[in-house]
Write a protein that holds these residues in place. Structure first.
Motif, PDB file in Angstrom:
ATOM      1  N   GLU A  68       0.982  64.122  28.776  1.00 46.34           N
ATOM      2  CA  GLU A  68       0.862  63.855  27.342  1.00 46.34           C
ATOM      3  C   GLU A  68       2.170  64.169  26.621  1.00 46.34           C
ATOM      4  O   GLU A  68       2.625  63.387  25.775  1.00 46.34           O
ATOM      5  N   LEU A  69       2.784  65.289  26.959  1.00 44.60           N
ATOM      6  CA  LEU A  69       4.067  65.652  26.347  1.00 44.60           C
ATOM      7  C   LEU A  69       5.155  64.646  26.723  1.00 44.60           C
ATOM      8  O   LEU A  69       5.994  64.284  25.899  1.00 44.60           O
ATOM      9  N   GLU A  70       5.116  64.167  27.951  1.00 50.44           N
ATOM     10  CA  GLU A  70       6.086  63.160  28.382  1.00 50.44           C
ATOM     11  C   GLU A  70       5.883  61.863  27.596  1.00 50.44           C
ATOM     12  O   GLU A  70       6.838  61.264  27.096  1.00 50.44           O
ATOM     13  N   HIS A  71       4.660  61.429  27.484  1.00 49.67           N
ATOM     14  CA  HIS A  71       4.350  60.189  26.763  1.00 49.67           C
ATOM     15  C   HIS A  71       4.769  60.287  25.283  1.00 49.67           C
ATOM     16  O   HIS A  71       5.245  59.314  24.701  1.00 49.67           O
ATOM     17  N   ALA A  72       4.602  61.463  24.689  1.00 47.99           N
ATOM     18  CA  ALA A  72       4.943  61.664  23.274  1.00 47.99           C
ATOM     19  C   ALA A  72       6.437  61.909  23.059  1.00 47.99           C
ATOM     20  O   ALA A  72       6.896  61.958  21.927  1.00 47.99           O
ATOM     21  N   GLY A  73       7.195  62.082  24.146  1.00 53.74           N
ATOM     22  CA  GLY A  73       8.635  62.256  24.032  1.00 53.74           C
ATOM     23  C   GLY A  73       9.120  63.694  23.991  1.00 53.74           C
ATOM     24  O   GLY A  73      10.309  63.938  23.810  1.00 53.74           O
ATOM     25  N   TYR A  74       8.223  64.648  24.176  1.00 56.63           N
ATOM     26  CA  TYR A  74       8.625  66.060  24.169  1.00 56.63           C
ATOM     27  C   TYR A  74       9.102  66.529  25.542  1.00 56.63           C
ATOM     28  O   TYR A  74       9.682  67.591  25.663  1.00 56.63           O
ATOM     29  N   LEU A  75       8.844  65.759  26.560  1.00 59.52           N
ATOM     30  CA  LEU A  75       9.231  66.123  27.915  1.00 59.52           C
ATOM     31  C   LEU A  75       9.813  64.889  28.587  1.00 59.52           C
ATOM     32  O   LEU A  75       9.268  63.787  28.456  1.00 59.52           O
ATOM     33  N   HIS A  76      10.917  65.068  29.253  1.00 58.33           N
ATOM     34  CA  HIS A  76      11.549  63.982  29.995  1.00 58.33           C
ATOM     35  C   HIS A  76      11.749  64.456  31.424  1.00 58.33           C
ATOM     36  O   HIS A  76      12.351  65.497  31.655  1.00 58.33           O
ATOM     37  N   ARG A  77      11.217  63.685  32.370  1.00 61.40           N
ATOM     38  CA  ARG A  77      11.372  64.040  33.780  1.00 61.40           C
ATOM     39  C   ARG A  77      12.610  63.358  34.336  1.00 61.40           C
ATOM     40  O   ARG A  77      12.778  62.156  34.207  1.00 61.40           O
ATOM     41  N   CYS A  78      13.453  64.130  34.993  1.00 57.22           N
ATOM     42  CA  CYS A  78      14.672  63.612  35.609  1.00 57.22           C
ATOM     43  C   CYS A  78      14.618  63.898  37.100  1.00 57.22           C
ATOM     44  O   CYS A  78      14.521  65.062  37.503  1.00 57.22           O
ATOM     45  N   PRO A  79      14.673  62.870  37.936  1.00 59.64           N
ATOM     46  CA  PRO A  79      14.627  63.116  39.382  1.00 59.64           C
ATOM     47  C   PRO A  79      15.933  63.723  39.883  1.00 59.64           C
ATOM     48  O   PRO A  79      17.008  63.433  39.365  1.00 59.64           O
ATOM     49  N   VAL A  80      15.805  64.574  40.884  1.00 57.13           N
ATOM     50  CA  VAL A  80      16.962  65.154  41.564  1.00 57.13           C
ATOM     51  C   VAL A  80      16.945  64.597  42.981  1.00 57.13           C
ATOM     52  O   VAL A  80      16.010  64.848  43.747  1.00 57.13           O
ATOM     53  N   ALA A  81      17.943  63.794  43.283  1.00 59.28           N
ATOM     54  CA  ALA A  81      17.987  63.133  44.585  1.00 59.28           C
ATOM     55  C   ALA A  81      18.713  63.988  45.621  1.00 59.28           C
ATOM     56  O   ALA A  81      19.653  64.717  45.308  1.00 59.28           O
ATOM     57  N   TYR A  82      18.233  63.872  46.849  1.00 58.41           N
ATOM     58  CA  TYR A  82      18.880  64.517  47.985  1.00 58.41           C
ATOM     59  C   TYR A  82      18.757  63.558  49.157  1.00 58.41           C
ATOM     60  O   TYR A  82      17.642  63.180  49.547  1.00 58.41           O
ATOM     61  N   ILE A  90      13.592  67.718  37.359  1.00 59.53           N
ATOM     62  CA  ILE A  90      13.951  68.592  36.256  1.00 59.53           C
ATOM     63  C   ILE A  90      13.138  68.114  35.068  1.00 59.53           C
ATOM     64  O   ILE A  90      13.160  66.927  34.733  1.00 59.53           O
ATOM     65  N   TYR A  91      12.390  69.025  34.459  1.00 60.78           N
ATOM     66  CA  TYR A  91      11.632  68.702  33.252  1.00 60.78           C
ATOM     67  C   TYR A  91      12.438  69.197  32.070  1.00 60.78           C
ATOM     68  O   TYR A  91      12.624  70.390  31.902  1.00 60.78           O
ATOM     69  N   GLU A  92      12.923  68.257  31.262  1.00 61.63           N
ATOM     70  CA  GLU A  92      13.643  68.627  30.050  1.00 61.63           C
ATOM     71  C   GLU A  92      12.623  68.678  28.921  1.00 61.63           C
ATOM     72  O   GLU A  92      11.965  67.681  28.634  1.00 61.63           O
ATOM     73  N   VAL A  93      12.474  69.836  28.298  1.00 63.60           N
ATOM     74  CA  VAL A  93      11.481  70.050  27.247  1.00 63.60           C
ATOM     75  C   VAL A  93      12.198  70.116  25.905  1.00 63.60           C
ATOM     76  O   VAL A  93      13.145  70.885  25.736  1.00 63.60           O
ATOM     77  N   TYR A  94      11.746  69.298  24.963  1.00 58.81           N
ATOM     78  CA  TYR A  94      12.357  69.191  23.644  1.00 58.81           C
ATOM     79  C   TYR A  94      11.427  69.735  22.576  1.00 58.81           C
ATOM     80  O   TYR A  94      10.214  69.628  22.689  1.00 58.81           O
TER      81      TYR A  94
END
Length: 104
Positions: A68-82, A90-94
């Motif tokens: 829900e937070l991601e959909h509303a723009g308060y959380l952005h998920r960033c993949p870390v590749a290996y 990485i969950y960026e929380v705004y």
């Protein structure tokens, strides 16, 4: 496992999200926890299960609130590749909806 980063322009985490009618009380509570929990700015290796254990909620409820937070723009998920694969996130929380906004 996920690493959670608080993304804010100042040392104060704004509380305007508490009045956002687009997110549930559950999502607001999780956002407050992520922002203000002891060591929140250094919460390496947190995932839905470890968050659920810390706040006494079910894992499904935490995952739902994260989505829900991601959909509303308060959380952005960033993949870390290996080695060409997603190794973690990485969950960026705004404290305000992210300008890029919403789920990808």
């Amino acid at each position: 496992m996920a690493t959670i980063r608080l993304m804010q322009e100042s040392t104060d985490f704004h509380t305007g999200y508490l009045f956002d009618k687009n997110i549930s009380l559950q999502a607001k509570g999780l956002l407050a926890f992520l922002a203000f929990a002891p060591g929140a700015d250094e919460c390496e290796e947190w995932d839905a299960k470890s968050i659920a254990e810390r706040i006494g909620e079910g894992v499904a409820a935490v995952r739902s609130a994260l989505k829900e937070l991601e959909h509303a723009g308060y959380l952005h998920r960033c993949p870390v590749a290996y080695r060409g694969q997603i190794a973690s996130w990485i969950y960026e929380v705004y404290d305000m909806p992210w300008i890029g906004g919403g789920a990808e």
